[in-house]
Design an enzyme around this catalytic site. Structure first.
Site, short mmCIF file in Angstrom:
data_model
loop_
_atom_site.label_atom_id
_atom_site.label_comp_id
_atom_site.label_asym_id
_atom_site.label_seq_id
_atom_site.Cartn_x
_atom_site.Cartn_y
_atom_site.Cartn_z
CG HIS A 44 -8.92 24.11 -29.41
ND1 HIS A 44 -9.03 22.74 -29.42
CD2 HIS A 44 -8.47 24.47 -30.62
CE1 HIS A 44 -8.68 22.29 -30.62
NE2 HIS A 44 -8.34 23.32 -31.37
CG ASN A 82 3.27 12.90 -31.62
OD1 ASN A 82 4.49 12.80 -31.61
ND2 ASN A 82 2.47 11.97 -31.15
CG HIS A 93 -6.75 20.43 -27.19
ND1 HIS A 93 -7.95 21.02 -26.80
CD2 HIS A 93 -5.87 20.73 -26.20
CE1 HIS A 93 -7.80 21.64 -25.64
NE2 HIS A 93 -6.53 21.48 -25.26
CG HIS A 95 -1.82 15.80 -26.99
ND1 HIS A 95 -2.45 16.24 -28.13
CD2 HIS A 95 -1.24 14.62 -27.33
CE1 HIS A 95 -2.27 15.35 -29.11
NE2 HIS A 95 -1.53 14.36 -28.64
P1 5GP Z 1 -1.43 12.05 -30.76
O1 5GP Z 1 -1.28 10.91 -31.72
O2 5GP Z 1 -2.43 13.06 -31.22
O3 5GP Z 1 -0.13 12.65 -30.33
O4 5GP Z 1 -1.97 11.38 -29.43
C1 5GP Z 1 -3.31 11.31 -29.08
C2 5GP Z 1 -3.40 10.44 -27.84
O5 5GP Z 1 -4.68 10.63 -27.27
C3 5GP Z 1 -3.24 8.95 -28.12
O6 5GP Z 1 -2.16 8.44 -27.35
C4 5GP Z 1 -4.59 8.36 -27.70
O7 5GP Z 1 -4.44 7.11 -27.07
C5 5GP Z 1 -5.13 9.41 -26.76
N1 5GP Z 1 -6.59 9.52 -26.73
C6 5GP Z 1 -7.42 9.64 -27.81
N2 5GP Z 1 -8.69 9.77 -27.41
C7 5GP Z 1 -8.67 9.75 -26.05
C8 5GP Z 1 -9.69 9.85 -25.05
O8 5GP Z 1 -10.89 10.01 -25.32
N3 5GP Z 1 -9.29 9.79 -23.75
C9 5GP Z 1 -7.98 9.64 -23.40
N4 5GP Z 1 -7.68 9.58 -22.09
N5 5GP Z 1 -6.99 9.54 -24.31
C10 5GP Z 1 -7.34 9.60 -25.62
ZN ZN Z 2 -9.70 21.37 -28.01
#
Ligand code: 5GP
Ligand code: ZN
Length: 118
Positions: A44, A82, A93, A95
């Site tokens: 994490h 982001n 977390h 990504h």
């Molecule tokens: P962020 O807005 O934080 O950059 O992107 C988070 C991403 O995680 C989003 O594109 C959303 O669709 C994806 N996401 C959120 N929850 C889950 C999940 O439980 N499984 C998967 N595969 N993607 C998720």
């Molecule tokens: Zn985490």
């Protein structure tokens, strides 16, 4: 425990495309492009603000491998991380979004008038 740590621990299912001892790549639940993969470190780390150079050094070739695995390394792709509220980070977390499979548009100011920032 955060949602991506639960995916690492297999408490929440995901659709993985590549895994190593340190990293995991899986399909985004709500894809914004024909190819939309999330690449995360298994440990994490909240965001790019907190990640060490050591992790990034290992993560770089892993992400390149994901691009090859998805067949987009020659056609091109976009890599986005982001960070925080203004960056639109929803999952705290680290990504990387790997987006490809089509000619992507560039619309980061879709919700705001750029003149407001001057
Ligand atoms: P962020 O807005 O934080 O950059 O992107 C988070 C991403 O995680 C989003 O594109 C959303 O669709 C994806 N996401 C959120 N929850 C889950 C999940 O439980 N499984 C998967 N595969 N993607 C998720
Ligand atoms: Zn985490």
């Amino acid at each position: 425990m955060c949602i991506f740590c639960k995916i690492v621990n297999k408490e929440i299912p995901s659709n993985p495309v590549l895994e190593s001892d340190d990293f995991l790549a899986f399909h985004d639940l709500n894809p914004k492009a024909p190819v939309h993969i999330l690449v995360i470190p298994k440990i994490h780390v909240e965001s790019f603000n907190e990640v060490s150079g050591e992790i990034m050094e290992k993560m770089t070739p892993f992400i390149q491998e994901v691009a090859k695995e998805m067949g987009v390394e020659h056609s091109g792709y976009r890599l986005i991380t982001n960070i925080g509220a203004n960056g639109g980070q929803e999952v705290k977390h680290l990504h990387y979004h790997l987006l490809g499979g089509a000619k992507l548009k560039w619309g980061h100011f879709a919700d705001a008038d750029p003149k407001d920032f001057i």
